[in-house]
Scaffold this motif. Structure first.
Motif, short mmCIF file in Angstrom:
data_model
loop_
_atom_site.label_atom_id
_atom_site.label_comp_id
_atom_site.label_asym_id
_atom_site.label_seq_id
_atom_site.Cartn_x
_atom_site.Cartn_y
_atom_site.Cartn_z
N ALA A 22 0.83 -1.21 0.00
CA ALA A 22 0.00 0.00 0.00
C ALA A 22 0.87 1.26 0.00
N LEU A 23 1.89 1.27 0.87
CA LEU A 23 2.75 2.46 0.92
C LEU A 23 3.48 2.63 -0.40
N TRP A 24 4.02 1.54 -0.94
CA TRP A 24 4.74 1.65 -2.21
C TRP A 24 3.84 2.25 -3.30
N TYR A 25 2.62 1.77 -3.38
CA TYR A 25 1.76 2.24 -4.47
C TYR A 25 1.30 3.68 -4.25
N TRP A 26 0.78 3.97 -3.06
CA TRP A 26 0.15 5.27 -2.85
C TRP A 26 1.16 6.38 -2.59
N ARG A 27 2.30 6.08 -1.97
CA ARG A 27 3.23 7.14 -1.59
C ARG A 27 4.48 7.20 -2.46
N ALA A 30 1.93 6.20 -7.20
CA ALA A 30 0.80 7.03 -7.59
C ALA A 30 1.07 8.52 -7.36
N SER A 31 1.91 8.84 -6.40
CA SER A 31 2.18 10.24 -6.07
C SER A 31 3.23 10.87 -6.98
N TYR A 452 1.64 8.83 5.95
CA TYR A 452 1.31 10.08 5.27
C TYR A 452 2.52 10.97 5.08
N LYS A 455 6.28 11.23 0.69
CA LYS A 455 5.56 11.34 -0.58
C LYS A 455 6.56 11.59 -1.70
#
Length: 768
Positions: A22-27, A30-31, A452, A455
């Motif tokens: 999750a962290l790899w993808y979203w932060r 995807a960012s 959070y 990023k």
């Protein structure tokens, strides 16, 4: 019951792994909205990892081990550089997937392993599940570990193995069996093979310190057992280094010939990439807003369980060790700003590395395990704790929060985390019915804060690998026409469309490169190509960059490297084309409609191989460098040889033109040359002189002499000859034999454990 417990442990490990994804993808993925245009974030993905990983994977799929890279400098050791993890078994995705995807797959896999193995180590330290989960999350999502996801896969791949090594040490203390020596050996070896020696060095020191403290504790109670544990720990470390021997010995050999050889970097060089001031650490540690890499950030609310680790019930040795490690590593991270930095550099191996803030790896690990211990203490605050103890706990966390609020300027979000953490901690200590809910909420706050805070905004090759093919037409032309001649890639303009390792990626023999573990002689020789005003400052470690400008007189020495092509930007040509009037260089017609670069061709290229009939003999390296740098030296008429070499008839005669030879077979580890000489001479190959190369002349062994400071030469008589150069480094062969023996030993230990378990008809040993 045992099955149920195991299921819970597996479920929590799976949850941590899912958190890594999750962290790899979203932060990270995807960012990332900004295309890479140079600079620090994501730099080494492009400058190093992608080109070398792509080339290594291609050769391995073809059945060739990447021992030597002919596309760097005048040839350079490949496997020995270590940083690309060629022998690292968990780099297997590179053999199955495109390099840009494999890089991300390996990083996600190791990010998950960092969390899971930290959880496992915490459980071995007898932490509760909530404490172990806290430790796993805090380390896996720490500013340091996540920050490495921004730019450097080897650092991420090296991060999980400290937890596995300490797990093995702790298990050895309780259950001194060879099994745990084998696990320790695997952790030591994988940490090194992953490709980041600096992290490996820190890992070894932490294992040594933790193991020593645990041994001293055991020694007071059971000397015989302590001796057995000490022997098994030592055996595990030695076996692990032996298992890494195939990588370790070639790496040490390469280091001994480079700027980072024995003696280490100068203080100036270590200072070059150190934090600018102590305020750097505090600025990053307090900033919870997502804005790039925060290497020292461990969360704001994490402070409370870390402080409460001081109230651990039971053995306090781990608390003392990790507090000591956390404080010491935070201090060292400040670099020369720290009063004890000189003492740190006295430790064996520590003067080899730049960027002392990378020791924040140890800081992140220590804070993470302390946060897990503290969360345990918080969860048990009402169980047998006196009211005085609870009051002291509240006073400590409240005092720390107040000091932080009054003494440090905190962003608004950080203040919110601080307030929420303080309230939840106090509730868990004081109000028993709400303790469990408060602890779970505090874990959630810590997790959200860390998730959070980081990023990434800069794209990786995963987003757009086409950056490597923007100038495909240029490299295709050179590859088709170069034969064995070399190219100088001027990377000063239009980066990253033109990068140093484009030669390796495109199959072009390039003298420019970006290789931290490079050769000392290339640094010295490249300085001869540069005007004195263009030299790198002394504090910058050499990586292969050349600041040579064709407009300077020094540039003519580039002929020694058999350079035929020069790639530069059209902008450079527009403002510096005066050197084309010399007649030696000519610009080729534009290649590719959209190309922003131009190819300039050398009209008179020194052959890659030839026979020199006149030689100048010198004693050693300084004299050789002076001889090839002298204005009167002409490689078309003579060769400079170092050390003792047989004198030929032509050695003392007037200069004579060289006789070109022919390369009939060229492979990274084998070069076959045919030469016809009317007079005796030295067959010169303008490839790097390096240990491990052996030569035969007409099937008979021949001595290779160092020629023209950088290259190889063998003496030949008049007539037709077939000369073969082969690269079979003793360092790798010996290291591989040692690794094989170590692997056999580990397999034997594991097999013995399996057989013993079956014979006893007992349930399998509980690993965690």
């Amino acid at each position: 019951m045992r099955i149920r417990v195991a299921s819970i442990e597996v479920a929590l490990a799976a949850l941590l792994a899912a958190g890594a994804v999750a962290l790899w993808y979203w932060r990270i993925i995807a960012s990332a909205v900004e295309p890479y245009q140079g600079g620090i974030p994501a730099a080494d993905f492009y400058l190093q990892i992608y080109p070398m990983a792509e080339r290594a994977a291609e050769w391995i799929r073809e059945g060739r081990l990447p021992l030597w890279n002919p596309y760097q400098f005048g040839g350079h050791p490949f496997l020995a550089t270590g940083i690309y993890g060629i022998l690292y078994p968990l780099n297997f995705p590179y053999l199955l997937l495109p390099a840009e995807i494999a890089m991300e797959a390996t990083m996600v896999m190791h990010l998950a392993a960092s969390g899971v193995l930290m959880y496992a180590f915490a459980r071995v330290l007898l932490l509760s599940r909530v404490g172990a989960v806290t430790a796993g999350i805090t380390f896996m999502w720490s500013g340091f570990v996540v920050g490495e996801l921004f730019w450097f896969p080897p650092a991420v791949c090296a991060s999980p193995w400290l937890a596995l090594g300490l797990l093995a040490v702790e298990r050895l203390r309780r259950d001194p069996r060879p099994l745990w020596s084998a696990v320790l050996a695997i952790a030591v070896a994988l940490s090194f093979l992953a490709g980041w020696p600096q992290t490996w060095m820190y890992t070894m020191y932490v294992i040594a310190l933790f193991g020593s403290v645990r041994l001293l504790d055991l020694l007071r109670r059971d000397r015989r057992r302590a001796l057995r544990v000490a022997v098994l720990m030592t055996a595990g470390v030695v076996l692990g280094m032996a298992l890494a021997g195939a990588q370790l010995l070639p790496g040490l050999e390469l280091q001994s010939h480079g700027p980072r050889r024995a003696g280490g970097l100068s203080l100036e060089q270590a200072r070059a990439m150190a934090p600018p001031a102590p305020s750097w650490f505090l600025d990053q540690a307090r900033n919870s807003h997502p804005a790039g890499r925060h290497l020292s950030y461990m969360g704001i609310a994490t402070m409370f369980p870390v402080l409460l680790s001081l109230f651990r019930v039971g053995s306090r040795a781990p608390v003392v060790v990790f507090w000591l490690l956390g404080l010491a590593s935070a201090g060292v991270a400040l670099g020369p700003n720290a009063p004890f930095f000189d003492y740190y550099r006295m430790l064996p191996g520590m003067a080899w590395f730049r960027a002392p803030q990378r020791i924040l790896y140890v800081y992140a690990f220590a804070v993470a395990i302390l946060s897990g211990i503290g969360m345990d203490a918080l969860a048990a605050a009402r169980e047998g704790a006196s009211s005085r103890r609870r009051t002291l706990m509240v006073a400590v966390v409240a005092g720390a929060a107040l000091a932080l609020l009054l003494g440090v300027s905190l962003p608004r979000l950080s203040r919110a985390y601080l307030a929420a953490g303080l309230i939840l901690t106090a509730v868990a200590i004081v109000i028993a019915p709400l303790r469990r809910a408060a602890v779970v909420a505090l874990v959630a706050i810590v997790a959200f804060d860390l998730f959070y805070a980081e990023k990434n905004r800069i794209q990786h090759p995963y987003h757009d690998p086409s950056v490597f093919t923007r100038e495909k037409a240029i490299f295709d032309y050179i590859k088709a026409n170069q034969k064995f001649d070399r190219t100088f890639i001027n990377t000063a303009f239009d980066f990253p469309a033109m990068m140093s390792k484009h030669g390796t990626l495109a199959g072009v023999y390039s003298i420019t490169d970006y290789e931290p573990l490079s050769l000392w002689r290339y640094q010295r020789f490249y300085e001869l190509l540069e005007a004195p005003s263009d030299h790198h400052p002394s504090y910058v470690t050499f990586t292969g960059k050349v600041n040579a400008k064709p407009t300077t007189a020094e540039f003519s020495r580039i002929d020694l490297l058999s350079v035929r092509y020069l790639i530069t930007s059209r902008l450079e040509m527009r403002f510096g084309a005066g050197w084309l009037t010399t007649g030696k260089w000519r610009a080729l017609p534009r290649i590719g409609r959209r190309s922003r670069h131009v190819i300039v061709e050398n009209a008179r290229v020194l052959p890659r191989t030839y026979v020199a009939h006149v030689a100048t003999h010198v004693v050693g390296e300084p004299e050789a460098l002076a001889a090839v740098g002298a204005r009167g030296f002409d490689p078309w008429e003579s060769v400079v040889l170092e050390g003792y070499a047989p004198s030929l008839v032509g050695d003392t005669q007037a200069p004579q033109p060289i006789t070109p030879a022919r390369i009939v077979h060229y492979d990274p580890t084998e070069v076959i040359i045919e030469a016809d000489a009317e007079r005796p001479g030295y067959l010169v190959l303008t490839d790097t002189f390096y240990p491990g190369w052996y030569a035969t002349v007409d099937g008979e062994p021949a001595t290779i002499y160092q020629a023209n400071y950088l290259f190889r030469a063998v003496p030949i008589d008049p007539g037709h000859h077939r000369v073969v150069f082969r690269y079979t480094p003793t360092s790798f062969r010996l290291g591989a034999a040692i690794s094989l023996l170590a692997l056999v030993g580990i397999v034997a230990i594991l097999g013995y454990e399996v057989v013993s378990a079956r014979r006893s008809r007992a349930s399998p040993s509980e690993v965690f």
